[in-house]
Design an enzyme around this catalytic site. Structure first.
Site, PDB file in Angstrom:
ATOM      1  N   LYS A 155      26.394  -4.181  -2.755  1.00  0.00           N
ATOM      2  CA  LYS A 155      27.869  -4.207  -2.814  1.00  0.00           C
ATOM      3  C   LYS A 155      28.490  -3.616  -1.554  1.00  0.00           C
ATOM      4  CE  LYS A 155      27.397  -3.022  -7.695  1.00  0.00           C
ATOM      5  NZ  LYS A 155      27.473  -1.833  -8.549  1.00  0.00           N
ATOM      6  N   HIS A 201       5.558   5.751  11.351  1.00  0.00           N
ATOM      7  CA  HIS A 201       5.003   5.628   9.990  1.00  0.00           C
ATOM      8  C   HIS A 201       4.067   6.835   9.805  1.00  0.00           C
ATOM      9  CE1 HIS A 201       3.675   4.026   6.276  1.00  0.00           C
ATOM     10  NE2 HIS A 201       3.438   2.770   6.608  1.00  0.00           N
ATOM     11  N   ARG A 204       0.808  -1.234   0.000  1.00  0.00           N
ATOM     12  CA  ARG A 204       0.000   0.000   0.000  1.00  0.00           C
ATOM     13  C   ARG A 204       0.832   1.272   0.000  1.00  0.00           C
ATOM     14  NH1 ARG A 204      -2.638  -4.047   1.561  1.00  0.00           N
ATOM     15  NH2 ARG A 204      -0.666  -4.511   2.559  1.00  0.00           N
ATOM     16  N   THR A 205       1.828   1.345   0.846  1.00  0.00           N
ATOM     17  CA  THR A 205       2.557   2.608   0.975  1.00  0.00           C
ATOM     18  C   THR A 205       3.265   2.930  -0.335  1.00  0.00           C
ATOM     19  OG1 THR A 205       2.869   2.071   3.296  1.00  0.00           O
ATOM     20  CG2 THR A 205       4.181   3.890   2.422  1.00  0.00           C
ATOM     21  N   ARG A 256      11.451   3.745   2.811  1.00  0.00           N
ATOM     22  CA  ARG A 256      11.126   2.775   3.878  1.00  0.00           C
ATOM     23  C   ARG A 256      12.380   1.970   4.159  1.00  0.00           C
ATOM     24  NH1 ARG A 256       6.004  -1.213   4.218  1.00  0.00           N
ATOM     25  NH2 ARG A 256       5.127   0.804   4.853  1.00  0.00           N
TER      26      ARG A 256
HETATM   27  N1   CP Z   1       0.108   0.056   5.873  1.00  0.00           N
HETATM   28  C1   CP Z   1       1.275  -0.275   5.279  1.00  0.00           C
HETATM   29  O1   CP Z   1       2.340   0.280   5.581  1.00  0.00           O
HETATM   30  O2   CP Z   1       1.139  -1.252   4.337  1.00  0.00           O
HETATM   31  P1   CP Z   1       2.321  -1.774   3.406  1.00  0.00           P
HETATM   32  O3   CP Z   1       3.335  -2.457   4.297  1.00  0.00           O
HETATM   33  O4   CP Z   1       1.665  -2.704   2.422  1.00  0.00           O
HETATM   34  O5   CP Z   1       2.939  -0.569   2.744  1.00  0.00           O
END
Ligand code: CP
Length: 302
Positions: free
Chosen positions: A80, A129, A51-52, A101
């Site tokens: 590397k 998050h 999703r993110t 991320r």
């Molecule tokens: N909610 C969320 O962070 O989902 P993903 O890990 O699929 O990005």
């Protein structure tokens, strides 16, 4: 924040949050397909995501921007042995903004300190998050008509759940009452709970889910995250602690909505999906509008 970066939800004041939510509502009503037409956004995912990553990429495409990056750092020079410092320093010379991320707590803060362009934290380990938090707030506002004076049950992995940490902190701005439901081993960390205490807000801690359902406005379910446990036996002990089933919602308030950052494993039974109180898929859609708003705001285009 240096460079306008968004690393933690605590980087934003209540006014900042409400501005982003207003902007998200604007993008939901009014597409702006050329707003990012001169912008290149780097999307760097050192950890899996559905999703993110895809809602950021949708937001960028819908605003007319271009994307570079990777979905698996093993295809980059990280494989590397290149450091995070060098990776970010270099990519920040190519792109106008970096969405990142990473599995390590604090990595987004570090990246924001070496980057020449804004960093948006798309999740750093078990820490924060903030963009998920913003879409959670937008979802709460849309379903409840307000963010003020609500009662929220946070359920599941409150220890490692970065979405919980961000949302608990954000809701201190809105006079929230907290119901914290978790196995003993996965209680909310002391540092995060301190935000509730500092704001003088009411909270109670529970191990049973049933007892909190009748009087809350939001149930925020979370997955027990296998990938965060150093000891697999500890995960096995707690993995099926909570399963929300449709019948358990019979005595809930009319305005209750069930939220979940997703992915779910088995903590919400599929028989909940058809209940009008299930909101987790719409919640994920709201991520596109909120991420459009964040991109536009951080790039000073709105
Ligand atoms: N909610 C969320 O962070 O989902 P993903 O890990 O699929 O990005």
């Amino acid at each position: 924040m240096k460079n306008n970066s968004l690393v933690s939800i605590t980087d934003y004041s209540k006014e900042d949050i409400l501005h982003i939510l207003d902007l998200a509502a604007h993008f939901e009503r009014t597409p702006e397909p050329t707003l990012l037409q001169d912008k290149v956004i780097a999307s760097l995912f050192f950890e899996p995501s559905t999703r993110t990553r895809l809602s950021f990429e949708t937001a960028i495409q819908r605003l007319g921007g271009r994307i570079i990056g990777f979905t698996d750092s093993s295809s980059s020079s990280v494989k590397k042995g290149e450091s995070l410092r060098d990776t970010i320093t270099n990519i920040s010379l190519y792109a106008d903004l970096i969405v990142m991320r990473h599995p390590l707590d604090g990595s987004a803060r570090f990246a924001s300190e070496v980057s020449h362009v804004p960093i948006i934290n798309a999740g750093d380990g078990a820490n924060q998050h903030p963009t998920q938090c913003m879409l959670d707030l937008y979802s709460i506002l849309k379903t409840q008509g307000t963010l003020e004076n609500l009662k929220i049950a946070f359920v599941g992995d409150l220890k490692y759940g970065r979405t919980v940490h961000s949302l608990v902190q954000a809701m201190t701005q809105f006079n929230c009452t907290y119901r914290l439901v978790s196995p003993i081993e996965l209680k909310l960390p002391r540092g995060v709970k301190q935000h509730i205490k500092d704001a003088n807000l009411e909270y109670t801690q529970h191990t049973e889910l049933d007892e909190v359902i009748p009087d809350v406005d939001i149930i925020y379910m979370t997955r027990i995250q296998r990938e965060r446990f150093a000891d697999p036996l500890e995960y096995e002990r707690v993995k099926n602690s909570y399963v929300l089933r449709n019948a358990m919602l019979d005595k809930s308030k009319d305005n209750l909505r069930v939220m979940h950052p997703l992915p779910r494993v088995n903590e919400i039974s599929e028989d909940v999906d058809a209940n009008p109180k299930a909101y987790y898929f719409q919640q994920a859609l709201n991520g596109v509008y909120v991420r459009e708003a964040l991109l536009a705001s951080i790039l000073n285009l709105k």
